[in-house]
Design a protein around this motif. Sequence first.
Motif, short mmCIF file in Angstrom:
data_model
loop_
_atom_site.label_atom_id
_atom_site.label_comp_id
_atom_site.label_asym_id
_atom_site.label_seq_id
_atom_site.Cartn_x
_atom_site.Cartn_y
_atom_site.Cartn_z
N LEU A 165 1.02 -0.99 0.21
CA LEU A 165 0.03 0.12 0.04
C LEU A 165 0.73 1.32 0.18
CD1 LEU A 165 -3.26 0.62 2.08
CD2 LEU A 165 -1.33 2.30 2.18
N VAL A 166 0.71 2.22 -0.90
CA VAL A 166 1.48 3.27 -1.25
C VAL A 166 0.66 4.44 -0.62
CG1 VAL A 166 3.04 4.77 -2.63
CG2 VAL A 166 3.02 2.22 -2.89
N TYR A 167 0.96 5.35 0.36
CA TYR A 167 0.10 6.64 0.61
C TYR A 167 0.63 7.80 -0.21
CZ TYR A 167 -2.06 4.98 5.15
OH TYR A 167 -2.59 4.35 6.16
N THR A 240 0.25 12.19 10.33
CA THR A 240 -0.71 11.39 10.81
C THR A 240 -0.73 10.05 10.28
OG1 THR A 240 -2.22 12.15 8.85
CG2 THR A 240 -2.28 13.50 11.16
N ILE A 241 0.09 9.88 9.34
CA ILE A 241 -0.12 8.61 8.34
C ILE A 241 0.61 7.41 9.36
CG2 ILE A 241 0.82 7.21 6.66
CD1 ILE A 241 0.31 9.74 4.76
N THR A 265 4.81 12.78 16.20
CA THR A 265 3.53 11.49 15.87
C THR A 265 3.71 10.82 17.14
OG1 THR A 265 4.16 11.70 13.44
CG2 THR A 265 3.18 9.70 14.28
N THR A 266 2.39 10.52 17.21
CA THR A 266 2.21 9.42 18.73
C THR A 266 1.72 8.15 18.15
OG1 THR A 266 1.40 11.21 19.90
CG2 THR A 266 0.66 8.97 20.63
N ILE A 267 2.38 7.12 18.52
CA ILE A 267 1.89 5.75 18.24
C ILE A 267 2.19 5.07 19.46
CG2 ILE A 267 3.31 6.06 15.99
CD1 ILE A 267 5.74 4.25 17.07
#
Length: 339
Positions: A165-167, A240-241, A265-267
């Motif tokens: 999958l490519v964003y 966000t990705i 970024t929060t993960i």
Amino acid sequence: MKSIVIQQPNQLDIAERPLPEPGTGEVRVRVKLAGICGSDSHIYRGHNPFAKYPRTIGHEFFGVIDAVGDGVSEPRIGERVSVDPVISCGHCYPCSVGKPNVCTSLVVLGVHRDGGFSEFAVVPAKNAWTIPADIADDDAVMIEPFTIAANVCGQVNPTTQDVALVYGAGPMGLTTVQVLKSVYQARTVIAVDRIGERLAMAQRCGADEIFNNSQQSLPAWLEEKGIQPTLIVDAACHPTILPEAIRIASPAARIVIMGFSSEPTTIVQQQVTGKELSIFSSRLNANKFPQVIDWLRQGLIDPGKLVTHRYDASQVIEAIETFEQDQRHCCKVLLTFAK
């Protein structure tokens, strides 16, 4: 000679500059074609933290060697060459482990040092890659963008089992789609973007599935179809990705980040460890020019599918504005410096 110079943010001049002479180990290239990249626009608008002004931009360029410095064989004069913009020291730790693209003293043509938006450019001889006669000029100028995809794939070693999958279906995403499908023959390649016309380009570049995430939820769509991507590439470069990519990834998947955002970024660590995900980053290219040249010779990639606009170098302001403003119809813009 005429050079396209960013004097300071939002001030672009086509300046008359002295013809440069190649130093030891260098060649002078008479530039024929150059491609506009997002980083060129960012330097023009003052959004690149690495650039110093004034700067001749341009790191995607092709031309003919017309002079050589000491230590360079004279028969190289007349060679058609595509220029790798990554200049590295060759002896620091990153260079010693095959990552000159993150050399501790990294210099990038068009960013830290004057680049190829000029009638002539002086570059290290080792960065000027000879182009075989059976590769067209228009394809040769597009080698550098495809080295970005080559570098991404070199991190994660795609296979025919992968559901990729490519964003992002901009130039970086589209080169990656082509390489994943045509070179590595991934089982399924999914392109995700918010612009329908860009998604149509992704289909032409080999995407098996396209998805417009401005209209519905990507995680919900994937769940409905029973798809868990095994390889995810963030070529949209938005902070966000990554959290979403972690959520939708298959166990044992690989994720590649290409963005340079300074926003946090929060993960959730449990989601990463629980699936034993591998997260990579990719910057520029690490000696990928020979690989892309080989792909071109084999007919595995088609750079022409990305080129949408062409301008004479004298029209550079119009060209950059088209690149910035017409995201529906504009993908890759080429500038002509010499016939």
